[in-house]
Design an enzyme around this catalytic site. Structure first.
Site, PDB file in Angstrom:
ATOM      1  CD  GLN A   1      -1.740   1.705  18.727  1.00 35.13           C
ATOM      2  OE1 GLN A   1      -1.409   1.676  19.913  1.00 35.13           O
ATOM      3  NE2 GLN A   1      -2.386   0.698  18.149  1.00 35.13           N
TER       4      GLN A   1
ATOM      5  NE  ARG B   1      -0.648   7.523   9.805  1.00 32.66           N
ATOM      6  CZ  ARG B   1      -1.224   6.380   9.503  1.00 32.66           C
ATOM      7  NH1 ARG B   1      -2.528   6.253   9.610  1.00 32.66           N
ATOM      8  NH2 ARG B   1      -0.498   5.366   9.106  1.00 32.66           N
TER       9      ARG B   1
ATOM     10  CE1 TYR C   1      -3.943   2.182   0.728  1.00 35.61           C
ATOM     11  CE2 TYR C   1      -2.571   3.156   2.450  1.00 35.61           C
ATOM     12  CZ  TYR C   1      -3.715   3.187   1.667  1.00 35.61           C
ATOM     13  OH  TYR C   1      -4.621   4.213   1.817  1.00 35.61           O
TER      14      TYR C   1
ATOM     15  CD  GLU D   1       8.065   1.652  -0.624  1.00 38.51           C
ATOM     16  OE1 GLU D   1       7.981   2.662  -1.341  1.00 38.51           O
ATOM     17  OE2 GLU D   1       8.994   1.494   0.197  1.00 38.51           O
TER      18      GLU D   1
ATOM     19  CB  VAL E   1      -8.959   1.979  14.550  1.00 38.15           C
ATOM     20  CG1 VAL E   1      -8.977   3.447  14.170  1.00 38.15           C
ATOM     21  CG2 VAL E   1      -9.016   1.806  16.045  1.00 38.15           C
TER      22      VAL E   1
ATOM     23  N   GLY F   1      -1.694  -3.712  20.319  1.00 39.61           N
ATOM     24  CA  GLY F   1      -0.592  -3.187  21.129  1.00 39.61           C
ATOM     25  C   GLY F   1      -1.164  -2.711  22.462  1.00 39.61           C
TER      26      GLY F   1
ATOM     27  CG  ASP G   1      -0.141  -0.145  14.021  1.00 39.21           C
ATOM     28  OD1 ASP G   1      -1.103  -0.744  13.520  1.00 39.21           O
ATOM     29  OD2 ASP G   1      -0.228   0.932  14.638  1.00 39.21           O
TER      30      ASP G   1
END
Ligand code: NAD
Ligand code: UDP
Length: 712
Positions: A596, A664, A532, A534, A574, A592, A660
Site C-alpha cells: 500500500q 494515496r 473519522y 465521515e 506508520v 498487509g 486500509d
C-alpha cells in the site's frame, strides 16, 4: 478617578469577619474603592456560620446582597452583565462554578482575587479544585494576587493567566493609627498559632524573653497548644478583637512579624500585620524573606531578625532609633500601603483589563516579534492577529502554534489533551503571547472564549491516528461534527476566518489516482474508519454551509500523511511506529504485504501550507489538498528508515487493518495555483530530523510495540 466603574464582587464574606481574614480585606478595599467614586455590589453566599456571626449587615460604601445557591445567582445576572468588571474571590463557596457563571454572564472583564495565592497554587498542584480550576487561571482576564514577585510569572507562564498582578493586603489608615495607649510590652506578637510559624516565634520571641527577664513580651492569638511553656515575662492573650488592634500595637514598643512557611517560600507575601502595625507607628521586627525589602526599607523602616540576639539588639537600641523606625514604618504605610493605594491599583488594573477586552493596542506586543521577510508574516505582525488553535497541543497543532507565535500572532490553544501533550507546547508556554485553555470542543466552549475577539480560528482538534481515533469512535465523530460546529459558531460570533484541518481520508480507499479535490471519494460509512472519515466529511459540509450562508469565511485543508518531530511514539501511525521500532531494534510491523502507498509531507512544509491557505484573501477557493506528492509503498518507507537508522530490526507482517486505503497521493496543483505553495523538504531530510528527535527521547520500546499491536 478616570471613570466611574460599576463593579460586582463575589467573595467569601463581607458580612462576617469571624474566622476569616477576607471580610476585613474586602471592607477596607471596597470602602476605598467607593471613596474613589466606584459603585460596588458585593454578592455573598448565605452560609450558616457567617449568617450566625454577622458583624456587618448594612455597609454604607457598597450594596451587600445574599444568595442561597448557584441558581439564586441568576437573580443577579443583569447586574453582572451590565457591570464594567466582575471580581471573584478565593474561597468563594463553589468558586469554580461561580467563576464559570460570572464569566458566562459578564460582558466586561472578570478578575480572580486571590487572598490566598500560595494555598491556591498548592491546591492546583494537588488537583484540588475547591474554588479554582487550573484552566480558569487562563480564563480570568486578570489574576489579582496577595502574593507578588515570581509567583506572578508562574501564574502567567505555567497557568496561562493573561495578566497576573500583585494586589497586596493593606491597612485602613482611618482605623489603624497611633492611639496613645499606655505602653505594656517591649515586644508583642499577634497571630493565630500555626505549627510552621512556631519555631520562628520560639527563636525570635520566646528565646529572647528567656534571655531578657527584665523585658515584657506578649503573644496574642488563639489555638496555641496547652503544652507550650511560656516564660514568666510573656503575657498570653487568647483573642484581641480587630477593633482593639490599634491599641494593641500602640501599647507595644515593638511588634514581631512571623510569616507562614508557604508565604516565605513564595516570597513577596506580606502579612497584613506589617501594614497595620506600621500604620499605628509600631516598629516592626520581622523574619526575613525575599521581597520584604520592596515593601519596607530594612533598618530605616523595619528590623530584620534571624536570631534572638537580633531581636534583643533591636529592643535594646536607643529611643531615637526606635522613634526613627516607628516614623519610617508609618510614613511608608501611609505613602504606599493603605487601602486607598490598593484601590488605586485595582482601578488601574481593571481599566487595563477593560481596554484589553476591547482590543489590545497594536503596539503592545510589537516589540516582541522577530524580524521576518515573508509577506504573510509582515501582515500578521502589522495586525497582531489573535488566533485560536483548537488541537494546538497535538503534533501538527503545536508546530502551528510555534510558527504563529514566531510570526507575531497572539495565540490561544484549546485542547483536551486527549492525544496531545503540554510537552509539545514547551516553547509556546514560555511565550508571553501564548495562552493554553484545556477544554473539549464537543462540550460547550469555555464561556469566556465567545467574548474574545479572534481574527483566525484553526480547527485541528481531532485524534488523527487510526488506533487512537478508533478507541472512542463516538467521541471522534462528535469532535468533528459537534466540535466543529461549536468552533464555527465562535468564528461567526467574533467574525474570525475559520480553517478546518480536513483530511485525505475523505477520499476513503480512492479509485482515482492521484486524488484531486474534485474527486468525491470512496468511503465505507459503516467501517471502523468511518467515525473519522465521515466525521471529517460532515465537518467539511458544515464549514461550507456556514460559508455559503455568509455566516463566516471558511478555508478547508485536506491534509495528507504528515510526519516530523513531536509525533508521539505511542501514536500508532506508520512513521512513529517504524522509527520507534527501528531505533529500539524491535520488530518492524508492516501491515498487509506493505505494498500500500502513502505520500509523506514534512511538518514544517505542511504548517506553511495551512497558514498560506488561511491567509488566502481571494474568493472561496474550496477544499485544498496539502501534502507531498512523493509516493512510496510502506515497504519502501521501511527501507529508507532502516537505512538512515542503521537498524537491524526484522520486518514482521501483521494483518492489514479493515478499510486500509491501498493508494494515496495528493494532486496539489490547486495549492500551487491558488496559494503558490508546494512542499520543499525531501523525504530523507525530513526523516533524518524526525529520527534525530525520536532518538533524543528516553527509549520506550514497549510503547512502540503496544501501539503497533493496537493498530493491528
Ligand atoms: P494529534 O492527535 O497529534 O493532534 C490532535 C489534537 O487535538 C490533540 O492535541 C488532541 O488532544 C486534540 N483533540 C482531540 N479531540 C479533541 C476534542 N474533542 N477537543 C479538544 N481537543 C481535542 O493529530 P495531528 O496529526 O496533529 O492532527 C491534527 C489535525 O490534522 C487533525 O484534525 C487531523 O485530522 C488532521 N490531519 C492530520 C494528518 C497528519 O498526517 N498528521 C493528516 C490528515 C489530517
Ligand atoms: N502501517 C504499517 N505498520 C504500522 C502502522 C501503519 O504498515 O506499524 C501502515 C497502515 O496499515 C497504512 C499505512 O501504514 O497502510 C499508513 O498508516 P497510518 O496509520 O500512518 O495512517 P493512515 O494513512 O492509514 O491513516
Amino acid at each position: 478617578m478616570s471613570r466611574r466603574l460599576k463593579i460586582v464582587v463575589l467573595g467569601l464574606s463581607l458580612s462576617s469577619s469571624w474566622g476569616n481574614g477576607h471580610a476585613t480585606t474586602y471592607r477596607s478595599l471596597l470602602k476605598a474603592l467607593a471613596a474613589r467614586g466606584h459603585e460596588i455590589l458585593f454578592l455573598e453566599r448565605n452560609v450558616p456560620w457567617y449568617a450566625e456571626n454577622r458583624d456587618l449587615t448594612n455597609p454604607d460604601y457598597c450594596w451587600l446582597a445574599f444568595y442561597e445557591d448557584l441558581a439564586g445567582l441568576e437573580r443577579w445576572r443583569r447586574e453582572v452583565a451590565s457591570a464594567d468588571a466582575v471580581i471573584v474571590g478565593s474561597f468563594t463557596p463553589e468558586g469554580v462554578a461561580v467563576g464559570r457563571w460570572a464569566m458566562e454572564a459578564a460582558s466586561g472583564p472578570v478578575a480572580f482575587y486571590d487572598i490566598d495565592t500560595p494555598v491556591t497554587l498548592g491546591k492546583l498542584f494537588r488537583g484540588d479544585v475547591e474554588y479554582l480550576a487550573p484552566e480558569q487561571v487562563a480564563q480570568y482576564d486578570l489574576y489579582l494576587s496577595f502574593t507578588g514577585g515570581p509567583t506572578l510569572t508562574r501564574l502567567e507562564r505555567d497557568y496561562g493567566s493573561p495578566a497576573a498582578r500583585a494586589l497586596y493586603c493593606s491597612a485602613d489608615a482611618e482605623i489603624y493609627q497611633p492611639t496613645g495607649a499606655a505602653r505594656r510590652w517591649d515586644l508583642s506578637y499577634l497571630g493565630t498559632y500555626s505549627p510552621d510559624r512556631q519555631p520562628v516565634l520560639d527563636r525570635l520571641l520566646l528565646q529572647a524573653a528567656r534571655a531578657a527577664p527584665e523585658l515584657n513580651f506578649c503573644v496574642a492569638g488563639p489555638q496555641y497548644p496547652r503544652d507550650i511553656e511560656w516564660p514568666a515575662n510573656v503575657e498570653r492573650l487568647e483573642h484581641v478583637a480587630p477593633a482593639d488592634h490599634p491599641d494593641f500595637y500602640s501599647a507595644s514598643r515593638f511588634t514581631l512579624n512571623v510569616t507562614r512557611a508557604d508565604m516565605v517560600a513564595a516570597g513577596y507575601a506580606p502579612s497584613v500585620r506589617l501594614f497595620e502595625a506600621g500604620a499605628c507607628g509600631c516598629p516592626i521586627i520581622s523574619d526575613v524573606w525575599t521581597g520584604l525589602d520592596t515593601l519596607f526599607r530594612p533598618e530605616e523602616e523595619i528590623v530584620l531578625a534571624e536570631t534572638a540576639e537580633d531581636t534583643l539588639a533591636a529592643l535594646r537600641a536607643g529611643d531615637d532609633v526606635r522613634a526613627g523606625l516607628a516614623e519610617g514604618a508609618r510614613r511608608r504605610v501611609l505613602d504606599a500601603h493603605t487601602s486607598h493605594h490598593r484601590a488605586e491599583t485595582l482601578e488601574t488594573e481593571l481599566l487595563a483589563a477593560i481596554e484589553r477586552r476591547a482590543g489590545r493596542p497594536a503596539s503592545a506586543a510589537a516589540s516582541q516579534t522577530p524580524v521576518s521577510t515573508s509577506e504573510t508574516l509582515t501582515t500578521m505582525k502589522k495586525k497582531q492577529q489573535r488566533v485560536l488553535v483548537a488541537g494546538g497541543a497535538g503534533f501538527l497543532g503545536s508546530h502551528l502554534c510555534d510558527r504563529l507565535l514566531s510570526e507575531g500572532a497572539q495565540v490561544v490553544c484549546l485542547d483536551n489533551l486527549q492525544t496531545g501533550s503540554l510537552d509539545n507546547l514547551e516553547r509556546a508556554l514560555a511565550h508571553p503571547d501564548f495562552e493554553f485553555v484545556k477544554a473539549d470542543i464537543v462540550d460547550p466552549l469555555p464561556s469566556r472564549l465567545p467574548r474574545r475577539r479572534f481574527d483566525r480560528i484553526y480547527n485541528l482538534a481531532c485524534a488523527a491516528s487510526p488506533p487512537l481515533y478508533q478507541a472512542d469512535p463516538e467521541h471522534t465523530l462528535l469532535t468533528s461534527v459537534v466540535g466543529t460546529r461549536h468552533l464555527l459558531q465562535l468564528a461567526e460570533t467574533c467574525g474570525a476566518r475559520f480553517l478546518l484541518a480536513s483530511t485525505c481520508e475523505i477520499y476513503g480507499d480512492p479509485e482515482v489516482h492521484p486524488q484531486p479535490e474534485t474527486y468525491w471519494g470512496n468511503v465505507n460509512s459503516t467501517g471502523p474508519r468511518a467515525c473519522y472519515d465521515e466525521g471529517k466529511r460532515c465537518a467539511e459540509t458544515l464549514s461550507f454551509d456556514f460559508d455559503r450562508a455568509g455566516r463566516g469565511e471558511v478555508r478547508v485543508a485536506r491534509i495528507f500523511n504528515t510526519y516530523g518531530p513531536r509525533l508521539s511514539a505511542a501514536d500508532g501511525r506508520v512513521v512513529s511506529n517504524l522509527v520507534s521500532q527501528a531505533l529500539a531494534e524491535a520488530d518492524i510491523t508492516v501491515f498487509g504485504d506493505g505494498s500500500q502507498t502513502r505520500s509523506f509531507c514534512y511538518v514544517d512544509d505542511l504548517v506553511g501550507g495551512l497558514i498560506a491557505l488561511m491567509e488566502h484573501d481571494g474568493p472561496q477557493p474550496g477544499p485544498v489538498n496539502l501534502g507531498n506528492p512523493t509516493e512510496l509503498t510502506v515497504r519502501e518507507l521501511v527501507e529508507v528508515i532502516l537505512a538512515i537508522t542503521g537498524s537491524e530490526s526484522e520486518v514482521v507482517f501483521r494483518p492489514l487493518p479493515v478499510d486500509d486505503p491501498k493508494r494515496r497521493r495528493p494532486d496539489i496543483s490547486k495549492a500551487a495555483d491558488v496559494l503558490g505553495w508546494k512542499p520543499t523538504t525531501p523525504l530523507e531530510q525530513g526523516l533524518k530530523a524526525t529520527i534525530a528527535w525520536f532518538d533524543s527521547l528516553p527509549a520506550k520500546p514497549a510503547e512502540a510495540e503496544d501501539s503497533a499491536a493496537l493498530s493491528a
